[in-house]
Design a protein around this motif. Structure first.
Motif: not given
Length: 607
Positions: A477-482, A485-495, A508-512
């Protein structure tokens, strides 16, 4: 003759786009004028159009013999990349005046910074701002006063929005005017290290802010190879910048002389010049393929897999992810710029920069040479570099050998044999995976899903110690219509922290993800998105998922009958559509297309 694989993809695009391109060119021809465009205006229209001009400028514009050049700028002084544009209009107006013409500031467009909005509510507006920029530019150019356009923009959604507008007003000659990167600060590797230390709780906010401030520290573009610098590379490869203009530092004499030269150059392309070059004819299928090839050869931003599709469509050219994937197989990775390496864009420039990149790609027949640019036919001029000689701007031959073979390699001995972009496909749908920055052994992840419907929930689970295992983070639920489509760059450090601990993790995401991401395998831009009924909406925590960057497989390993009996998850985050201006964008969010068709609200599927 261009590489056979690249030729085949190009011909496929030309065939696919035959009708839409013909429709576009017919529209462009209808908009052309043998006279200056303002000659169609009534006396009242024209009087309004030049009411604020000087007496001399009014005389020029009344005479209908010289060009009126539109300046469209994304200036604001919060974005470091755009702050230098404050002084450009005066420089441009004088340079155009010296040619006998007039330049008018036609309009400003909004420009937001994804670096400021990462993980914040405003990020939900980021992708949609591209379409707003395109529409704002259209308003600026709608007065029909102008014979050519200078586009001033650099960052993430700004250049793609300006390109959509340029293609929409394709009967006008157009030159893009960059501003250049900031000086190198804290090395990107060190910045990433501090971010991970903060994610692990080893350092506090003071240390993190100090590191971030030492990295992003002055006027100019951020120095990593994210979307902003990928934009500049793509624009230059399409021939819309002056040769070598992309990565010259701001607030230097060379930068100012390039800005003056760009202003003069657009006047040489107008109807009145006798060398009419409408941008919509200049940019064709081969220009677009060249842009993709250069993006892949340098490991550029995944955001361009949507933006190129969108601005190509504005010119009647239909691109899809199969084209990106097949071109990636044909194009080697020949640069290492963070996040694909440790160098920044200034070090790339010092190692040979765009001129050397052009030489390598042209020499290996990886670029179409039979294209038009703002400097004439072909790309040979782009193997030259701008310099000052006795205070005057000249171009000289660029380097033929890399100044640092750990930053720019050769086609014969590349860093990777492919462009590092993989199309993933399977029962979950289609997604993009950037492999150019992945460590060996991380391209294949088979692990249980952990489902999140908000990126902040993943951060909370990480801090609670709940993610110390192999898993695929499913953020839906990160895609264009939901959400837009925000970027999820904040997830990079913990992952990244979990990956460094030896766990097999993927996203895996429908976001960016940001153009600066890449360390963790991430299947992004998934279509269909959850809100469109995509299978991602049926994934449950514990389900096994296979993400295979080697074979391109993206599969939810659950029995088909079981999936058929499952209900689709429902989007519960309607509160996320209000606040920070998001309530104003409902009409646009609802009309965004899927990521593979550009995540765009501006075109019908039929064009």
């Amino acid at each position: 003759m261009v590489n056979p694989k690249i030729h085949a993809v190009t011909e496929r695009i030309i065939k696919r786009s035959k009708q839409t391109r013909a429709n576009y060119l017919a529209k462009l021809n209808k908009a052309k004028s043998e006279k200056v465009h303002r000659s169609a205006l009534s006396c009242g229209n024209l009087a309004h159009g030049f009411a604020a001009c000087s007496k001399q400028e009014k005389g020029i514009l009344t005479g209908l013999n010289h060009s009126d050049i539109a300046i469209v700028s994304a200036y604001n002084d919060m974005l470091s990349a755009h702050q230098p544009y404050e002084t450009y209009p005066a420089i441009i107006k004088q340079a155009v005046s010296d040619t006998g013409g007039v330049a008018q500031f036609a309009g400003g467009v909004p420009a937001m910074c994804d670096g400021v909005t990462q993980g914040q509510p405003g990020m939900d507006l980021s992708l949609m701002s591209r379409d707003v920029i395109a529409m704002s530019s259209a308003v600026a150019l709608s007065h029909n006063m102008f014979d050519g356009t200078l586009m001033l923009g650099i960052c993430d959604k700004i250049v793609p929005g300006l390109l959509i507008a340029a293609m929409t007003f394709g009967h006008l000659p157009t030159v893009f005017v960059p501003a250049g990167p900031m000086p190198s600060g804290l090395p990107n590797k060190e910045k990433a290290r501090v971010r991970q230390q903060f994610a692990k709780g080893e350092v506090g906010k003071d240390a993190l802010l100090e590191a971030e401030s030492a990295s992003y520290h002055s006027p100019g573009t951020c120095t990593f190879f994210g979307t902003a610098n990928s934009n500049q590379l793509v624009v230059e490869v399409m021939g819309l910048h002056l040769p070598g203009a992309s990565f010259v530092a701001p607030n230097t004499q060379l930068r100012e002389e390039l800005t003056k030269a760009a202003a003069r150059q657009v006047t040489r392309l107008t109807q009145q010049s006798g060398n009419y070059q409408p941008v919509g004819e200049m940019i064709n299928e081969k220009s677009i393929v060249n842009a993709i090839v250069a993006l892949l050869a340098t490991g550029g931003s995944t955001n361009l897999t949507m933006h190129i599709i969108a601005f190509a469509k504005a010119a009647g050219i239909i691109i899809n992810w199969d084209d990106f994937a097949d071109l990636s197989d044909a194009v080697p990775l020949i640069t290492r710029i963070y996040p694909n390496g440790f160098a920044d864009i200034n070090q790339f420039q010092e190692a040979g920069g765009m001129a050397l990149l052009f030489k390598e790609l042209i020499g290996a027949n990886l670029l179409h040479q039979d294209v038009q640019t703002i400097c004439g036919p072909g790309l040979d001029k782009y193997t030259q570099v701008p310099t000052l000689k006795d205070g005057k701007l000249v171009w000289v031959d660029g380097p033929s050998v890399s100044g640092d073979d750990e930053i720019i390699a050769t086609v014969e001995q590349p860093f990777k044999p492919d462009g590092g972009l993989r199309l993933l496909a399977g029962n979950l749908g289609r997604a993009v995976l950037k492999t150019s920055a992945l460590r060996p052994g991380t391209e294949v992840v088979k692990a249980p899903a952990i489902v999140f419907e908000d990126q902040h929930d993943l951060e909370k689970a990480f801090k609670a110690g709940e993610l110390e295992k192999d898993f695929v983070a499913v953020v839906r639920f990160q895609g264009p219509k939901s959400r837009g489509m925000p970027e999820l760059h904040k997830l990079t450090p913990p992952l990244g922290v979990l990956q460094d601990k030896g766990f097999h993790v993927a996203l895996l995401t429908d976001g960016r993800m940001s153009g600066a991401s890449g360390k963790v395998p991430a299947a992004i831009h998934l279509v269909p998105e959850a809100l469109d009924g995509g299978l991602i909406g049926k994934v449950k925590t514990g389900d096994m998922i296979l993400l295979n960057g080697e074979t391109g497989e993206l599969t939810l390993l659950v029995d088909e009958q079981e999936l058929a009996n499952r209900e689709q998850a429902h989007f519960q985050a309607y509160s996320e559509h209000s606040g920070m201006g998001r309530e104003l964008f409902g009409f646009m969010r609802n009309n965004l297309s899927g990521a593979e068709t550009g995540a765009c609200s501006l075109f019908s599927e039929e064009l």
